[in-house]
Design a protein around this motif. Sequence first.
Motif, PDB file in Angstrom:
ATOM      1  N   ALA A  65       0.869  -1.166   0.000  1.00 33.07           N
ATOM      2  CA  ALA A  65       0.000   0.000   0.000  1.00 33.07           C
ATOM      3  C   ALA A  65       0.907   1.218   0.000  1.00 33.07           C
ATOM      4  CB  ALA A  65      -0.892   0.017   1.240  1.00 33.07           C
ATOM      5  N   PHE A  66       0.551   2.230  -0.781  1.00 36.84           N
ATOM      6  CA  PHE A  66       1.322   3.465  -0.798  1.00 36.84           C
ATOM      7  C   PHE A  66       0.670   4.440   0.173  1.00 36.84           C
ATOM      8  CE2 PHE A  66       2.372   1.582  -4.923  1.00 36.84           C
ATOM      9  CZ  PHE A  66       3.758   1.633  -4.870  1.00 36.84           C
ATOM     10  N   CYS A  67       1.423   4.801   1.214  1.00 38.76           N
ATOM     11  CA  CYS A  67       0.885   5.628   2.294  1.00 38.76           C
ATOM     12  C   CYS A  67       1.557   6.990   2.308  1.00 38.76           C
ATOM     13  CB  CYS A  67       1.103   4.935   3.630  1.00 38.76           C
ATOM     14  SG  CYS A  67       0.390   3.276   3.721  1.00 38.76           S
ATOM     15  N   ALA A  68       0.765   8.040   2.461  1.00 36.96           N
ATOM     16  CA  ALA A  68       1.289   9.403   2.457  1.00 36.96           C
ATOM     17  C   ALA A  68       2.122   9.673   3.702  1.00 36.96           C
ATOM     18  CB  ALA A  68       0.144  10.405   2.359  1.00 36.96           C
ATOM     19  N   VAL A  69       3.176  10.473   3.519  1.00 37.12           N
ATOM     20  CA  VAL A  69       4.010  10.907   4.645  1.00 37.12           C
ATOM     21  C   VAL A  69       4.065  12.428   4.644  1.00 37.12           C
ATOM     22  CG1 VAL A  69       5.389   8.809   4.710  1.00 37.12           C
ATOM     23  CG2 VAL A  69       6.121  10.707   3.266  1.00 37.12           C
ATOM     24  N   ALA A  70       4.067  13.005   5.833  1.00 32.74           N
ATOM     25  CA  ALA A  70       4.132  14.453   5.987  1.00 32.74           C
ATOM     26  C   ALA A  70       5.576  14.922   5.919  1.00 32.74           C
ATOM     27  CB  ALA A  70       3.503  14.860   7.321  1.00 32.74           C
ATOM     28  N   PRO A  71       5.800  16.209   5.646  1.00 37.48           N
ATOM     29  CA  PRO A  71       7.168  16.737   5.671  1.00 37.48           C
ATOM     30  C   PRO A  71       7.823  16.471   7.022  1.00 37.48           C
ATOM     31  CG  PRO A  71       5.685  18.316   4.651  1.00 37.48           C
ATOM     32  CD  PRO A  71       4.818  17.235   5.222  1.00 37.48           C
ATOM     33  N   PRO A 106       6.278   3.690   5.880  1.00 36.74           N
ATOM     34  CA  PRO A 106       5.441   4.583   6.697  1.00 36.74           C
ATOM     35  C   PRO A 106       4.893   3.858   7.924  1.00 36.74           C
ATOM     36  CG  PRO A 106       4.873   4.762   4.378  1.00 36.74           C
ATOM     37  CD  PRO A 106       5.785   3.588   4.499  1.00 36.74           C
ATOM     38  N   ARG A 107       4.744   4.624   9.004  1.00 35.09           N
ATOM     39  CA  ARG A 107       4.181   4.058  10.233  1.00 35.09           C
ATOM     40  C   ARG A 107       2.672   3.922  10.117  1.00 35.09           C
ATOM     41  NH1 ARG A 107       8.156   4.914  14.343  1.00 35.09           N
ATOM     42  NH2 ARG A 107       9.879   6.170  13.548  1.00 35.09           N
ATOM     43  N   ALA A 108       2.038   4.870   9.428  1.00 37.87           N
ATOM     44  CA  ALA A 108       0.581   4.850   9.282  1.00 37.87           C
ATOM     45  C   ALA A 108       0.171   3.866   8.197  1.00 37.87           C
ATOM     46  CB  ALA A 108       0.065   6.239   8.953  1.00 37.87           C
ATOM     47  N   ALA A 109      -0.979   3.237   8.396  1.00 36.44           N
ATOM     48  CA  ALA A 109      -1.425   2.205   7.463  1.00 36.44           C
ATOM     49  C   ALA A 109      -2.400   2.729   6.408  1.00 36.44           C
ATOM     50  CB  ALA A 109      -2.069   1.059   8.230  1.00 36.44           C
ATOM     51  N   GLY A 110      -2.830   3.990   6.525  1.00 36.39           N
ATOM     52  CA  GLY A 110      -3.797   4.518   5.575  1.00 36.39           C
ATOM     53  C   GLY A 110      -3.211   4.635   4.177  1.00 36.39           C
ATOM     54  N   ALA A 111      -3.857   4.027   3.209  1.00 44.01           N
ATOM     55  CA  ALA A 111      -3.314   3.969   1.851  1.00 44.01           C
ATOM     56  C   ALA A 111      -3.961   4.996   0.935  1.00 44.01           C
ATOM     57  CB  ALA A 111      -3.507   2.583   1.268  1.00 44.01           C
ATOM     58  N   ILE A 112      -3.165   5.479  -0.008  1.00 46.94           N
ATOM     59  CA  ILE A 112      -3.677   6.331  -1.084  1.00 46.94           C
ATOM     60  C   ILE A 112      -4.289   5.428  -2.149  1.00 46.94           C
ATOM     61  CG2 ILE A 112      -2.967   7.879  -2.960  1.00 46.94           C
ATOM     62  CD1 ILE A 112      -0.800   8.939  -1.125  1.00 46.94           C
TER      63      ILE A 112
END
Length: 208
Positions: free
Chosen positions: A95-101, A115-121
Motif C-alpha cells: 500500500a502506498f501511504c502518504a508521509v508528511a514533511p 510509513p508508520r501509518a497504514a492509511g493507503a492512497i
Amino acid sequence: MHEAVAENDRMQREVLRRTLRDKRAALAEGLVRAMSADVCAAVARLPAFGRAKTVALYSPVRGEIDPTQLRQLLHERGATVAYPRVVSTVPPLLAFCAVAPGETLATGRFEIPEPRAAGAIAADDLDLIFVPGIAFSRAGQRLGFGHGYYDRALAAAARALRIGLCHDFQLVDHVPSRIGDEPVDLVQTPRERAVTGARPLAPEEVLS
C-alpha cells in the motif's frame, strides 16, 4: 512456453539478479550518494515530475539509487508524497501511504523503512511511481527480488507514470520476463534516460 525455455529464462533471471545485486551492494556509499544526486537532478527536470500531484517514492537499500532528494522538492511545492508499506505477504501486497514533511519512516518487513501509518492512497490517485529494481531493460522490463510486490502494485495503479531508477550497469539490453511482470515507462540512470515504449502512452505523457 516450453518447459526448457521457461527453465532457461528462470536461470538467466537468477544469474542476473545475483550478479547485479552483489555488484550494487558493493558500491561505496559516497559513490551511491553522488550517483543518486545525478539521477534526482535529471528526474527533477522532467515536466511530468513537475506537474505530478501525488508521487510514490521508495526507501533505498543495499546500494539502490536514493530518491530522497526528490521528497523535499515535492513537499516544497505541496505535492503528496507516499512510500510503500507491506500489508500482506500472501498474496504479496503493497500500500502506498502518504508521509508528511519531516515524518520519519520505521523499519518494516525485509528491513526496509516504510510509513508508520497504514492509511493507503487510492491507486488511481497516484500520478507518478518511482520504482526500484535490480535490473531494467531499455524495453522496460524489470527484475526485482522475485516476490511480486511491485508487479501487483503497478498493475493496480495503471494510470501512474512509472519511472525506474538505477545505476548505469543495471540498465541492460534484455531481462527475461514472465507472466505477471509489469514494465516501466522510463528508466533513469546517472548517465542515460531510456524511454521504453513498454505501454501505449503518448510521448508527451512520458517526457512532457
